[in-house]
Design a protein around this motif. Structure first.
Motif, PDB file in Angstrom:
ATOM      1  N   GLU A 298     -29.469  58.107 -30.417  1.00  0.00           N
ATOM      2  CA  GLU A 298     -28.164  57.709 -30.959  1.00  0.00           C
ATOM      3  C   GLU A 298     -27.284  57.019 -29.918  1.00  0.00           C
ATOM      4  N   SER A 299     -27.878  56.663 -28.771  1.00  0.00           N
ATOM      5  CA  SER A 299     -27.198  55.916 -27.697  1.00  0.00           C
ATOM      6  C   SER A 299     -26.029  56.668 -27.090  1.00  0.00           C
ATOM      7  N   ARG A 300     -26.104  57.997 -27.092  1.00  0.00           N
ATOM      8  CA  ARG A 300     -25.094  58.789 -26.406  1.00  0.00           C
ATOM      9  C   ARG A 300     -25.384  58.889 -24.910  1.00  0.00           C
ATOM     10  N   GLY A 301     -26.503  58.379 -24.506  1.00  0.00           N
ATOM     11  CA  GLY A 301     -26.900  58.284 -23.112  1.00  0.00           C
ATOM     12  C   GLY A 301     -27.937  57.191 -23.007  1.00  0.00           C
ATOM     13  N   ASP A 302     -28.327  56.856 -21.759  1.00  0.00           N
ATOM     14  CA  ASP A 302     -29.279  55.765 -21.529  1.00  0.00           C
ATOM     15  C   ASP A 302     -30.673  56.255 -21.153  1.00  0.00           C
ATOM     16  N   ALA A 303     -30.761  57.448 -20.564  1.00  0.00           N
ATOM     17  CA  ALA A 303     -32.053  57.971 -20.112  1.00  0.00           C
ATOM     18  C   ALA A 303     -31.969  59.491 -20.050  1.00  0.00           C
ATOM     19  N   ILE A 304     -33.118  60.130 -20.148  1.00  0.00           N
ATOM     20  CA  ILE A 304     -33.196  61.586 -20.052  1.00  0.00           C
ATOM     21  C   ILE A 304     -33.887  61.970 -18.753  1.00  0.00           C
ATOM     22  N   ALA A 305     -33.269  62.884 -18.014  1.00  0.00           N
ATOM     23  CA  ALA A 305     -33.862  63.455 -16.800  1.00  0.00           C
ATOM     24  C   ALA A 305     -34.032  64.950 -17.042  1.00  0.00           C
ATOM     25  N   ALA A 306     -35.063  65.310 -17.760  1.00  0.00           N
ATOM     26  CA  ALA A 306     -35.291  66.708 -18.112  1.00  0.00           C
ATOM     27  C   ALA A 306     -36.780  66.917 -18.380  1.00  0.00           C
ATOM     28  N   ALA A 307     -37.185  68.167 -18.399  1.00  0.00           N
ATOM     29  CA  ALA A 307     -38.603  68.523 -18.479  1.00  0.00           C
ATOM     30  C   ALA A 307     -39.126  68.470 -19.906  1.00  0.00           C
TER      31      ALA A 307
END
Length: 280
Positions: A106-115
């Motif tokens: 939903e474009s609430r962020g640009d990338a995920i840094a999680a496991a």
């Protein structure tokens, strides 16, 4: 730290062939997921002013809240290091783990840094960088004993504790058919059995076992032996930064940044900070 070797994983090339990052010695057990012969080029980042990373704060040591409640951890600090390499500002937004993918979509962020494990269903919806983290399976035995390193022949008749209905149980059955398998409903019970001498080995997730070995519950009882085992069919492809499929430039930029933080030694510095007992 116990002396180990630098292990090359997914690229299948030893670090001795490809060169170690600056500042990393032969005795450091730091995985290498990158191949300098296929080093990505830095894309044109004109117009990219900030990268909004999404993460969760309940999965130490990869991502968690520090004493002041701020997001930290291996994945989070690695994201910040990549932003430094790219000379782009970044923000870290904490969200509930089960909402991360939808928030990205939903474009609430640009990338995920999680496991979030790299799987085919993830690739169908999103783009993923090369992995920066992967947990191998490992055998653990009591320290000071005379048990042999596990091989198909040496493990015949030996008792191996494993969590029931796990990928580790499936791999053990397929690869070490002569082992005497004892299943447990959770890893803690298997670890207790090993510490108390009720099983010869435990075969489980390397990170979980490393944290246990470094904690008070193990009481210095045990050690890694053999391995690591990284077959993706059983243990997955690892974890990478996740981006939307319609943002290929950002994915390319993150891949470039990961390669550079490996080469300049930043990756090794962060890895050793968050994983004091190597699971490779």
């Amino acid at each position: 730290m116990t002396a180990f070797f630098v292990l090359a994983l997914s690229v299948g090339i030893s670090s001795a062939q490809e060169g170690r990052p600056r500042g990393v010695s032969d005795e450091v057990a730091v995985p290498n997921f990158w191949n300098r012969q296929n080093s990505p080029n830095k894309p044109d980042l004109t117009g990219l002013r900030v990268i909004r990373f999404l993460t969760d704060d309940l999965y130490p040591p990869l991502h968690f809240a520090d004493a002041e409640g701020l997001p930290t951890g291996f994945s989070v600090d690695l994201a910040r290091a990549v932003c430094d390499v790219l000379q782009v500002a970044c923000t870290i937004q904490v969200r509930r783990f089960d909402t991360l993918l939808e928030s990205l979509a939903e474009s609430r962020g640009d990338a995920i840094a999680a496991a979030i494990p790299i799987r085919e269903d993830l690739r169908q919806r999103f783009s993923v960088t090369s992995p920066y983290y992967r947990t191998p399976a490992r055998f653990v035995a009591r320290a000071g004993g005379d048990l042999p390193e596990p091989t198909v022949e040496a493990i015949v008749g030996r008792t191996v504790g494993v969590v029931e209905r796990s990928a580790h149980r499936a791999y053990l059955k397929a690869t070490f058919p002569g082992a005497k398998v004892e299943t447990f409903i959770n890893l803690g019970l298997a670890q207790d059995a090993l510490r108390d001498g009720k099983v010869d080995y435990v075969f489980a997730d390397g990170l979980s076992m490393a944290l246990w070995l470094n904690g008070s519950d193990a009481a210095g009882c045990c050690r890694f032996i053999g391995g690591p085992y990284t077959e993706s069919r059983y243990f997955g492809e690892g974890v990478g930064f996740i981006t939307r499929r319609d943002d290929p430039i950002l994915r390319q930029a993150l891949d470039y940044g990961l390669q550079k933080v490996w080469e300049d030694g930043t990756y090794a510095e962060l890895y050793l900070r968050y994983f004091p007992v190597s699971f490779y």
